[in-house]
Design an enzyme around this catalytic site. Structure first.
Site, PDB file in Angstrom:
ATOM      1  N   SER A 218       0.658  -1.193  -0.157  1.00 52.75           N
ATOM      2  CA  SER A 218       0.190  -0.230  -0.077  1.00 52.75           C
ATOM      3  C   SER A 218       0.752   1.222   0.197  1.00 52.75           C
ATOM      4  CB  SER A 218      -0.941  -0.168   1.250  1.00 52.75           C
ATOM      5  OG  SER A 218      -0.064   0.052   2.407  1.00 52.75           O
ATOM      6  N   GLU A 239       6.300  -0.404  -5.662  1.00 51.39           N
ATOM      7  CA  GLU A 239       5.063  -0.748  -6.179  1.00 51.39           C
ATOM      8  C   GLU A 239       3.787  -0.418  -5.436  1.00 51.39           C
ATOM      9  OE1 GLU A 239       5.073  -1.011  -9.447  1.00 51.39           O
ATOM     10  OE2 GLU A 239       6.696  -1.886 -10.191  1.00 51.39           O
ATOM     11  N   CYS A 273      -3.620  -4.728  -8.082  1.00 48.33           N
ATOM     12  CA  CYS A 273      -3.141  -3.326  -7.959  1.00 48.33           C
ATOM     13  C   CYS A 273      -3.742  -2.624  -9.070  1.00 48.33           C
ATOM     14  CB  CYS A 273      -1.726  -3.202  -7.698  1.00 48.33           C
ATOM     15  SG  CYS A 273      -0.763  -4.214  -9.036  1.00 48.33           S
TER      16      CYS A 273
HETATM   17  P1  NAD Z   1       0.477  -3.521   2.929  1.00 55.98           P
HETATM   18  O1  NAD Z   1       1.245  -2.171   2.755  1.00 55.98           O
HETATM   19  O2  NAD Z   1      -0.404  -3.428   4.075  1.00 55.98           O
HETATM   20  O3  NAD Z   1       1.557  -4.841   3.307  1.00 55.98           O
HETATM   21  C1  NAD Z   1       2.640  -5.046   2.459  1.00 55.98           C
HETATM   22  C2  NAD Z   1       3.753  -5.549   3.110  1.00 55.98           C
HETATM   23  O4  NAD Z   1       4.470  -4.630   3.822  1.00 55.98           O
HETATM   24  C3  NAD Z   1       3.144  -6.897   4.191  1.00 55.98           C
HETATM   25  O5  NAD Z   1       4.414  -7.997   4.020  1.00 55.98           O
HETATM   26  C4  NAD Z   1       3.550  -6.253   5.428  1.00 55.98           C
HETATM   27  O6  NAD Z   1       3.762  -6.921   6.430  1.00 55.98           O
HETATM   28  C5  NAD Z   1       4.712  -5.200   5.207  1.00 55.98           C
HETATM   29  N1  NAD Z   1       4.702  -4.097   6.144  1.00 55.98           N
HETATM   30  C6  NAD Z   1       3.671  -3.417   6.672  1.00 55.98           C
HETATM   31  N2  NAD Z   1       4.127  -2.255   7.203  1.00 55.98           N
HETATM   32  C7  NAD Z   1       5.545  -2.267   7.099  1.00 55.98           C
HETATM   33  C8  NAD Z   1       6.486  -1.482   7.353  1.00 55.98           C
HETATM   34  N3  NAD Z   1       6.317  -0.243   8.319  1.00 55.98           N
HETATM   35  N4  NAD Z   1       7.685  -1.523   7.117  1.00 55.98           N
HETATM   36  C9  NAD Z   1       8.057  -2.640   6.041  1.00 55.98           C
HETATM   37  N5  NAD Z   1       7.089  -3.516   5.727  1.00 55.98           N
HETATM   38  C10 NAD Z   1       5.912  -3.367   6.391  1.00 55.98           C
HETATM   39  O7  NAD Z   1      -0.185  -4.017   1.655  1.00 55.98           O
HETATM   40  P2  NAD Z   1      -1.332  -5.036   1.431  1.00 55.98           P
HETATM   41  O8  NAD Z   1      -2.715  -4.729   2.160  1.00 55.98           O
HETATM   42  O9  NAD Z   1      -0.582  -6.530   1.605  1.00 55.98           O
HETATM   43  O10 NAD Z   1      -1.361  -5.306  -0.018  1.00 55.98           O
HETATM   44  C11 NAD Z   1      -2.389  -4.297  -0.829  1.00 55.98           C
HETATM   45  C12 NAD Z   1      -1.757  -3.329  -1.442  1.00 55.98           C
HETATM   46  O11 NAD Z   1      -0.654  -3.483  -2.199  1.00 55.98           O
HETATM   47  C13 NAD Z   1      -2.692  -2.328  -2.162  1.00 55.98           C
HETATM   48  O12 NAD Z   1      -2.970  -1.044  -2.094  1.00 55.98           O
HETATM   49  C14 NAD Z   1      -2.374  -2.722  -3.719  1.00 55.98           C
HETATM   50  O13 NAD Z   1      -2.911  -1.927  -4.501  1.00 55.98           O
HETATM   51  C15 NAD Z   1      -0.951  -2.748  -3.452  1.00 55.98           C
HETATM   52  N6  NAD Z   1      -0.350  -3.477  -4.482  1.00 55.98           N
HETATM   53  C16 NAD Z   1       0.631  -2.851  -5.584  1.00 55.98           C
HETATM   54  C17 NAD Z   1       1.018  -3.491  -6.523  1.00 55.98           C
HETATM   55  C18 NAD Z   1       1.840  -2.953  -7.611  1.00 55.98           C
HETATM   56  O14 NAD Z   1       2.544  -3.398  -8.370  1.00 55.98           O
HETATM   57  N7  NAD Z   1       1.734  -1.604  -7.690  1.00 55.98           N
HETATM   58  C19 NAD Z   1       0.789  -4.953  -6.691  1.00 55.98           C
HETATM   59  C20 NAD Z   1       0.076  -5.566  -5.595  1.00 55.98           C
HETATM   60  C21 NAD Z   1      -0.534  -4.791  -4.687  1.00 55.98           C
END
Ligand code: NAD
Length: 465
Positions: A218, A239, A273
């Site tokens: 995110s 991403e 995404c």
């Molecule tokens: P998220 O940001 O909640 O979590 C992603 C990862 O980051 C997880 O492994 C989580 O444990 C880790 N994380 C959380 N806080 C962190 C921190 N402070 N430091 C380091 N790591 C941390 O995202 P999500 O809910 O798992 O995924 C959904 C989001 O991902 C949506 O917004 C979607 O659009 C996006 N996404 C983007 C792409 C792209 O290619 N642009 C692809 C897939 C998903």
């Protein structure tokens, strides 16, 4: 022993991971400490020079062997993925994702990154060579856990880096099963994982032993990763989230295009995404588009992913289910017309939400301004293309967008005016391992795939003489 059993830990030492559809426990994920993280990074640093020294030819061979092994284990991988993530085996879902994991692994093996001559004259010459960066962290989300992990790790390994993977806390077992296949072929320490929640992710992102972070998730977390990397100056590929708009131009042949629009939006129950998340339709086609989308949403087969024929599964987790429900309720409260779905489907399981089409919704409804990440598409009406473009661009996100119409040149003119890293014409979300992919604005920076993807995990060095 099955792959799932081999990556699941003793229940006393792990965290239960539910089947996304039934909520029954399918296995237990490890919970790693910060001391474990320190050791994993130290081991990755120790392993890196030898891995780098074996060279591109050997690393490519190993990656191709891994791709073969993914194919040989595709059925088992797809079942783990379907149960943990929720996406069905059939359709563009779990089997498709495992095939993509194989394809992108092979592509990282086969893509060549030659030195570039950037200046040449009688007086001298300058070349850019790409080497390894060192240790790369791969931090991923839960929506396409195997495919996105491969996007992050395969190019990194190919370039001679060692990698620490931090899977999402929601889908660790899928990623661990994939890594188990990779590790049948890799020397010890080259590819390891640190499993746990966001705290261990934050500790990894800020760790002094890192050189690069490949992050997909995110936008909010992306901002935290940037802060974390202020400590180690790790390079970043981010991403992040998307709120992709699609614009249907006058004259578009909906009978040909509507299924593409539907799947551009509902792929993986909307949890992608670069899904189409807002659809702007010219007023001349608006009623027809809404009616046809409503028919498709009502008829699409939704249910447990292991049952053949289902094409949509549940929301992956309670948090996402609550977000989707709240955005639909907000739109309804503002007077929007829910023409299909609009309610949970508890008869299918606790986290199923019906495929939903919302018409006549305000531009400032949360369903339009926020990323819904679920099986809900708001359809908005426009009469003037300039106005549609302004509304499509009126978001902090800039991942993808699409234009749908009969005239490719006219569609390209509109595409030039949309703020997005990729603009598709008469399709949405199609990816190709040779074509660079990445976002603009708050959807992140850096590009993955192909030559650009290798450069993103390579250390550029200029040699001048
Ligand atoms: P998220 O940001 O909640 O979590 C992603 C990862 O980051 C997880 O492994 C989580 O444990 C880790 N994380 C959380 N806080 C962190 C921190 N402070 N430091 C380091 N790591 C941390 O995202 P999500 O809910 O798992 O995924 C959904 C989001 O991902 C949506 O917004 C979607 O659009 C996006 N996404 C983007 C792409 C792209 O290619 N642009 C692809 C897939 C998903």
């Amino acid at each position: 022993m099955t792959l799932l059993d081999s990556v699941s830990v003793d229940p006393r030492a792990g965290r239960p991971i539910p089947d996304a559809a039934t909520r029954e426990t399918i296995g237990y994920a490890p919970v790693h400490s910060s001391a474990y993280l320190d050791e994993a990074i130290a081991a990755a640093r120790r392993a890196q020079p030898t891995w780098d020294a074996i060279g591109h030819v050997e690393r490519s061979r190993i990656l191709n062997d891994i791709a073969d092994d993914i194919r040989a284990n595709a059925d088992e991988l797809a079942v783990i993925l379907s149960r943990e993530q929720g996406k069905p085996l059939d359709g563009p879902n779990a089997r498709f994702e495992v095939a993509a994991a194989e394809l992108w692994t092979r592509n990282a093996a086969d893509t060549r990154l030659e030195p570039e001559i950037v200046f040449e004259s009688e007086d001298g010459r300058a070349e850019v060579h790409y080497g390894a960066l060192g240790v790369v962290a791969a931090i991923g989300p839960w929506n396409w856990p195997m495919m996105i992990t491969v996007w992050q790790i395969a190019p990194s390994l190919r370039m001679g880096n060692t990698v620490i993977v931090k899977p999402s806390e929601y889908t660790p077992l899928s990623v661990l099963a994939l890594l188990a296949i990779y590790n049948r072929h890799l020397p010890s320490g080259v590819l390891t994982s640190v499993v746990g929640d966001r705290e261990i992710g934050a500790a990894l992102a800020a760790h002094s032993g890192l050189d690069k972070i490949m992050f997909t998730g995110s936008t909010d977390t992306g901002r935290r990763i940037i802060e974390g990397s202020a400590h180690n100056l790790a390079r970043l590929t981010l991403e992040l989230g998307g709120n992709d708009a699609g614009i249907v131009l006058p004259g578009a042949d909906l009978s040909q295009l509507i299924e593409g629009i539907f799947w551009g939006s509902f792929l993986n129950s909307g949890q992608t995404c670069a899904n189409l998340k807002r659809l702007y339709v010219h007023e001349s086609l608006y009623d027809e588009a809404v009616a046809e989308l409503a028919t498709l949403a009502t008829e699409v087969a939704m249910g447990n992913g292991l049952q053949p024929g289902n094409l949509l599964g549940p929301l992956q987790n309670q948090r996402q289910f609550d977000t989707v429900s709240a955005l639909v309720e907000d739109a309804r409260a503002r007077g929007a017309r829910v023409v299909a779905g609009g309610t949970p489907a508890p008869e299918l399981g606790p986290l199923f939400y019906r495929a939903t089409i919302v018409a006549d919704v305000d531009d400032d409804a949360r369903l339009v301004t926020e990323e819904q990440f679920g099986p809900v598409l708001p359809v908005l009406r426009y009469s003037n293309i300039d106005d549609a473009i302004i509304r499509a661009n009126n978001t902090e996100q800039g991942l993808g967008a699409s234009v749908w119409g009969p005239d490719i040149d006219e569609a390209k003119t509109v595409a030039q005016r949309l703020d997005a890293g990729t603009v598709w014409i008469n399709q949405h979300g199609t990816l190709n391992p040779l074509v660079p992919f990445g976002g603009l604005k708050a959807s992140g920076y850096g590009q993955e795939f192909g030559v650009q993807g290798l450069k993103a995990v390579g250390a550029p060095k200029v040699i001048s003489h």
